[in-house]
Structures are given as structure tokens and as C-alpha cells.
Design a protein around this motif. Structure first.
Motif, mmCIF file in Angstrom:
data_model
loop_
_atom_site.group_PDB
_atom_site.id
_atom_site.type_symbol
_atom_site.label_atom_id
_atom_site.label_comp_id
_atom_site.label_asym_id
_atom_site.label_seq_id
_atom_site.Cartn_x
_atom_site.Cartn_y
_atom_site.Cartn_z
ATOM 1 N N PRO A 96 0.835 -1.210 0.000
ATOM 2 C CA PRO A 96 0.000 0.000 0.000
ATOM 3 C C PRO A 96 0.868 1.258 0.000
ATOM 4 C CG PRO A 96 -0.102 -1.131 2.133
ATOM 5 C CD PRO A 96 0.626 -2.033 1.197
ATOM 6 N N GLY A 97 0.439 2.273 -0.725
ATOM 7 C CA GLY A 97 1.176 3.539 -0.761
ATOM 8 C C GLY A 97 2.305 3.546 -1.768
ATOM 9 N N LYS A 98 2.364 2.507 -2.598
ATOM 10 C CA LYS A 98 3.458 2.385 -3.542
ATOM 11 C C LYS A 98 3.492 3.537 -4.556
ATOM 12 C CE LYS A 98 4.674 -0.847 -7.184
ATOM 13 N NZ LYS A 98 4.891 -2.248 -7.510
ATOM 14 N N ARG A 99 2.306 3.881 -5.084
ATOM 15 C CA ARG A 99 2.269 4.949 -6.095
ATOM 16 C C ARG A 99 2.649 6.291 -5.491
ATOM 17 N NH1 ARG A 99 -2.565 4.171 -10.431
ATOM 18 N NH2 ARG A 99 -0.967 4.687 -11.916
ATOM 19 N N LEU A 100 2.224 6.489 -4.229
ATOM 20 C CA LEU A 100 2.543 7.738 -3.539
ATOM 21 C C LEU A 100 4.058 7.861 -3.368
ATOM 22 C CD1 LEU A 100 1.053 10.110 -1.997
ATOM 23 C CD2 LEU A 100 1.644 8.861 0.069
ATOM 24 N N ILE A 101 4.687 6.785 -2.904
ATOM 25 C CA ILE A 101 6.141 6.814 -2.703
ATOM 26 C C ILE A 101 6.846 7.024 -4.035
ATOM 27 C CG2 ILE A 101 8.118 5.389 -2.045
ATOM 28 C CD1 ILE A 101 6.442 4.292 0.218
ATOM 29 N N ALA B 275 2.549 16.471 -8.434
ATOM 30 C CA ALA B 275 1.225 15.978 -8.817
ATOM 31 C C ALA B 275 1.032 16.072 -10.329
ATOM 32 C CB ALA B 275 0.143 16.773 -8.087
ATOM 33 N N LEU B 276 1.367 17.247 -10.905
ATOM 34 C CA LEU B 276 1.225 17.428 -12.354
ATOM 35 C C LEU B 276 2.094 16.439 -13.120
ATOM 36 C CD1 LEU B 276 1.255 21.319 -12.728
ATOM 37 C CD2 LEU B 276 -0.622 19.780 -13.274
ATOM 38 N N LYS B 277 3.313 16.253 -12.594
ATOM 39 C CA LYS B 277 4.262 15.337 -13.232
ATOM 40 C C LYS B 277 3.690 13.920 -13.274
ATOM 41 C CE LYS B 277 9.080 14.109 -12.526
ATOM 42 N NZ LYS B 277 8.837 12.698 -12.305
ATOM 43 N N THR B 278 3.086 13.505 -12.142
ATOM 44 C CA THR B 278 2.504 12.170 -12.084
ATOM 45 C C THR B 278 1.350 12.034 -13.074
ATOM 46 O OG1 THR B 278 3.064 12.204 -9.754
ATOM 47 C CG2 THR B 278 1.646 10.431 -10.470
#
Lengths: 284, 294
Positions: A96-101, B275-278
Motif C-alpha cells: 500500500p502507498g506504492k504509487r505515492l512513494i 502531482a502534475l508530473k505524475t
């Protein structure tokens, strides 16, 4: 223009805008980058060789080289280890939280260096969140060479992750499966199969992190304490020379740093070419 | 090596095969180390910025960012980015067009030269403008005679910002346009479209996400640059201070809350950038998947 249009290459060109785009590119590059940078070299030629050598090898500058390059090497090495682990975890595991990291890995690129500098200095100061835990253990980070290292680890963090990550994603699972099914242990598979594939990318990331760290200024000066001979980095020493109106002295040190940067840039280009060859060779 | 025979793409298993997965304790250890590293170096500093900025409450925070010096720093930062980003955008498009669409000698040298500003220390990026426009510099005398101020004034700050953000857009566009080739442009031209029309209607839609990506990164660096701008600014309060320089001055005056208040605005900018980059990365992934594999 007339003599160029007789050029063999031009005859085959369908796309317009060759002269406009190449001309503007060279003009802008010359105006913004090449002419200003050449000023550094031309200014140095006004110094005698003895004066130049004396400036760039004085005791205080030598101490700053040792700190700048020593801390940059160590920071790049630590980033190889932890950045490598981070890339590995992000590519191969689910949590969980992989995309955030994954998104936050680029924070050191996006965060202004001055903000990073004051934040790290505040965190590691004796009354800061982390300093409070470390100082009783006898570890002083803020205002010591260790502080320089912490700042350089921070700004170099994304490089290894971002160079190794795509190579790990592209790496062929079949080879690994073959190794495992032929009886290799996980350790052997990593050393003999995976590591050779990612080695060029790891070295590229290392070189990028190192190159960035050697010139870094903003994030370091707040946490370093900037004591001559102990925690003064070379870019700061150039500023000190400038503030004393010793333009020739600052420029002489800048020439040394620029030459080192050029060598690093060429090394990085060679490493990236190697990475690309490895990747395309793997796919054929 | 199989020549033109049809190659079947193996269907990739949705989950990793168990055989290549490391033992549980190795996975837990690696994940633990990675999370500890990210927490220590990314998340704690991020939380600390906002916590320090709001230490004395919202009232003090809002007062700090509405202070006249802070507002003038914000204005100067916007001016510097507002000039340097469009200029480097035009350069990036021209350079990418030149390099991706044509073959010419010295192309690799040109590529390396475009990257140069990335490998130069920010302090040196500022120093070069001191050597050119300073009192003892090449144009120092001439500028003084004509009463033009570049160094320790807004033009110097803009020039230093242009220099440090020079490669960003070009770096994103060159590989993208090289990968796309020029078949679509050639088709448009053969069908009678003019060069500019081809650019606006064929090339631009193809590169829009890469372009945006480059602009986002270029803007983040332009607004956050510290070292180079610090050398050329002269640190005149309310006149030649950008936001990062304002952060430095407040911090050095032990006005930590105000320093972190201005720093928090720059941190918000960094978060918006991420955020924009993602989002742009997701969009490019999508459009790449829409292009049928050969």
C-alpha cells in the motif's frame, strides 16, 4: 544559404525549417551558455600560472575539495545502496502507498534547495526532531561534515532510483526463471543474472548523483556550519572569494570545478550509451 | 534472427511467479529499509516544513506571507519564471526539431552542449554573469556609462534563471521527437500543408504531454533556484530578493517561522509540480498504449 542548398543531404530533406531551427538553437546556445561560460576561462588567462596554481592548491581550498568530493562520493554510494533497494521494491513488490512513494521520489528535484537546506538544518539541530534523538547518542549532524553528507544524500536520492527503475522493469523475467529452475539460489541469481543487467544503470545513477553533489550549494550551506578547513564546501569558498572581490581567485577555483564537471559529463554520456546498448542488446 | 517470421508476444502473467519471488524475510527487510529511507529523507522533512511554518498559528503564518518584502519576493520570482520558461520553451522546441528531424555533423556535440548547464555548479552559473556584467567585467564599463544595471538587479536574476533552466524542455522533447520519427510530418507536407501548419496540427499534438512535462520541471527550477540567483542578486530587500533568497535572509535573522512560511509556499509549488508530473506520466502511458505495437 545558396551553397548549402546544393548539399546532398538537403536534396533528400522534405521537412522544412532546417536553417531556422539549427540557426536559432546555435544562436541561443552561444548567447546563453557558451559565451558566458567562456568568460570563466578567459578571465583565468589573465592570471599567471603561478598565481593560478597557488590559488587552486591553497590549504583552505584543498580542505574544501576533500570535503566536497569525499562527501559527494559517500553520498552517491549510500544512494546506490538505498536507491537501488527502493527501485527494487517499487518495481517488484506490491504494497500500500506504492504509487505515492513513487511520486515522492522526485521531491528533491522539485523542492527548492534553500527550503531543503533550512529544513534539514532545523531537523538535525540539537533541539530539532532528529537532533534531539541523535545528540544524546553523541552523533552531531548539524554544523558538521556529517550534515554536508545528509544534505547531499537528500539531493542525490532520485538519481539512482530513476536510472535503475526502468531497467529493472524491462529486465527479462525468463532469464531469472531459468536460473532459479536450474537450481541457482536467489543470491546467485541476483549476482550472476540481475546485477550484470542493471550495472550500467547503477553506475550512471551513481555518476549523476555524484556530479550533482559536487556543485551543490543551497541545501548544504545551512546545515554545514561552514567552518573553514572543516565544513566549508568548494562552492561556498567561491562565494567567499567573490564577497572579498577576489574575482580572479573565485574564477580560478571555478575553472577547476568546471573541468571536473566536464569530465563527469563525458563519463555520464558514455555510461548512458552503454546502458542503452545493454538494453537493446537484451531485446534482440 | 528469425527474419520476418511472426513473433508471438508471450502473455505476461498478472502476478509475479512464485519461483522468482524472494523469501518472505528478504522481502520484509528490503521493504523495511526502503520505507525507512523514504521516511527519513522525504516524509519527515516535508512534514517539518509545514509544522515549523504553522508553529505560531495561522495568524502569524498569514501575516508572514503577506508582509511587503515577502510579496515583492513572490512578484520577482513570478517575473523571473515568467520570462525564462517561455524563452527556454521556444529554444527547446527549436532544438528538438533540429536534432530529431535532421541529420547533420556535430549533433552529439550539440546534445552534450545543451546538457552543460545541468552539470555546472549553481555558484558558477551566477559567477559567469558577474564576470560579464560586474564592475570589473567585460561589459562593466560600457554598462556604467550607459547607466544600465544588470548585475544586482532584475535582468541579472532573469539571466541566471534562464541559464540554470536552459536544458529542461529540450531534454524532454529531444528523445520524444526522435522516437516519433517524421513520417507523420512528411505525410502532411506531401499532402500540401505548409511547414508551420504541419508543426501546429501534426507535431504539437504529438508532443504536447512531453512539452508540458518539460515546462513543469523548468518552472519548478526557475522558481526555486537559489545558488545562481544568490550570486547575482545583491540581496536588496524588497527589490532583488526572490522567494528562495527571502527564505535565506529570514532564516539567517533567526525569524524561523517567517522563513518556513515562505518556504511552505515553495514546498506547495513542489507538491503541485509532483502531482502534475505524475498526471502527465499517466497520460503519456495511456497514449503510448493507444499506439498499436508494430
Amino acid at each position: 544559404m545558396a551553397f548549402l542548398s546544393k548539399n546532398r543531404a538537403k536534396a533528400r530533406r522534405v521537412i522544412p525549417g532546417f536553417h531556422l531551427s539549427v540557426g536559432f538553437t546555435l544562436f541561443y546556445l552561444g548567447l546563453i551558455v557558451l559565451i558566458p561560460l567562456s568568460a570563466v576561462f578567459i578571465k583565468t588567462f589573465t592570471m599567471t600560472w603561478e598565481a593560478f596554481w597557488h590559488t587552486v592548491t591553497s590549504e583552505r581550498v584543498m580542505a574544501s575539495y576533500r570535503l566536497t568530493f569525499g562527501a559527494s562520493l559517500l553520498a552517491a554510494f549510500i544512494n546506490v545502496i538505498f536507491g537501488g533497494i527502493l527501485a527494487w521494491v517499487l518495481v517488484r513488490y506490491k504494497f500500500p502507498g506504492k504509487r505515492l512513494i513513487d511520486a515522492f521520489v522526485d521531491l528533491p528535484f522539485a523542492l527548492p534547495t534553500a527550503v531543503a537546506g533550512i529544513t534539514l538544518a532545523t531537523l538535525y539541530a540539537p533541539n530539532g526532531w532528529l537532533g534531539k534523538l541523535l545528540v544524546p547518542l553523541g552523533i552531531k549532524v548539524a554544523y558538521t561534515p556529517l550534515g554536508v553528507l545528509v544534505a547531499l544524500i537528500f539531493i542525490g536520492l532520485p538519481f539512482v532510483v530513476r536510472t535503475v527503475q526502468p531497467v529493472l522493469e524491462e529486465a527479462e523475467k525468463e532469464l531469472e526463471e531459468a536460473a532459479i529452475s536450474l537450481g541457482a539460489s536467489h543470491c546467485q541469481t541476483f549476482v550472476r543474472v540481475i546485477f550484470p543487467t542493471i550495472l550500467p544503470a547503477v553506475l550512471t545513477g551513481f555518476a549523476l548523483a555524484f556530479a550533482r553533489a559536487t556543485g551543490e550549494y543551497g541545501s548544504v550551506i545551512f546545515i554545514a556550519g561552514n567552518m573553514p578547513m572543516i565544513s566549508e564546501i568548494t562552492p561556498l569558498f567561491m562565494i567567499t572569494k567573490l564577497e572579498q572581490y577576489d574575482y580572479a581567485g573565485a574564477t580560478a577555483i571555478a575553472v577547476v570545478m568546471l573541468i571536473i564537471s566536464f569530465i563527469l559529463l563525458l563519463t555520464i554520456n558514455a555510461l548512458q550509451a552503454w546502458t542503452r546498448r545493454r538494453q537493446t542488446a537484451g531485446r534482440e | 534472427m528469425s527474419g520476418q517470421t511472426l513473433k508471438l508476444k508471450p502473455v505476461e502473467p498478472p502476478v509475479q511467479l512464485q519461483a522468482t519471488l524472494e523469501p518472505v524475510w528478504v522481502r520484509v527487510l528490503l521493504l523495511g529499509l526502503a520505507l525507512a529511507f523514504v521516511t527519513l529523507f522525504l516524509f519527515i522533512p516535508l512534514v517539518a516544513v509545514f509544522s515549523e511554518a504553522l508553529r505560531k498559528g495561522w495568524g502569524v503564518y498569514l501575516a508572514a506571507i503577506q508582509e511587503p518584502d515577502a510579496l515583492s519576493a513572490i512578484k520577482l520570482t513570478l517575473i523571473a519564471a515568467g520570462i525564462s520558461v517561455p524563452l527556454n520553451l521556444i529554444f527547446g522546441v527549436a532544438a528538438a526539431w533540429a536534432i530529431a528531424k535532421f541529420e547533420f555533423r556535430g549533433k552529439n556535440v550539440l546534445l552534450t552542449l545543451i546538457d552543460l548547464p545541468f552539470s555546472v555548479s549553481p555558484v558558477i552559473s551566477g559567477l559567469i554573469y558577474v564576470l560579464l556584467f560586474g564592475a570589473q567585467g567585460w561589459f562593466g564599463e560600457w554598462l556604467r556609462e550607459h547607466d544600465i544595471k544588470i548585475l544586482f538587479a532584475v535582468p541579472g536574476i532573469v539571466l541566471a534563471t534562464i541559464f540554470v533552466t536552459f536544458p529542461f524542455v529540450a531534454r524532454e522533447l529531444i528523445p520524444l521527437m526522435q522516437a516519433q520519427g517524421s513520417e507523420e510530418e512528411e505525410a502532411a507536407l506531401v499532402l500540401g500543408a505548409s511547414g508551420w501548419k504541419t508543426f501546429w496540427h501534426v507535431t504539437l499534438p504529438n508532443i504536447k504531454w512531453g512539452l508540458l512535462y518539460g515546462v513543469i520541471l523548468c518552472n519548478a527550477r526557475a522558481m526555486g533556484e537559489f545558488g545562481a540567483v544568490s550570486v547575482v542578486s545583491g540581496h536588496i530587500r524588497g527589490e532583488t530578493n526572490t522567494m528562495p533568497l527571502q527564505v535565506e535572509i529570514l532564516y539567517n535573522e533567526y525569524n524561523f517561522t517567517a522563513a518556513f512560511a515562505v518556504a511552505s509556499l515553495l514546498t506547495l509549488l513542489a507538491l503541485v509540480t509532483l502531482a502534475l508530473k505524475t498526471i502527465v506520466e499517466w497520460k503519456t502511458d495511456e497514449s503510448r498504449q493507444r499506439i498499436p505495437q508494430e
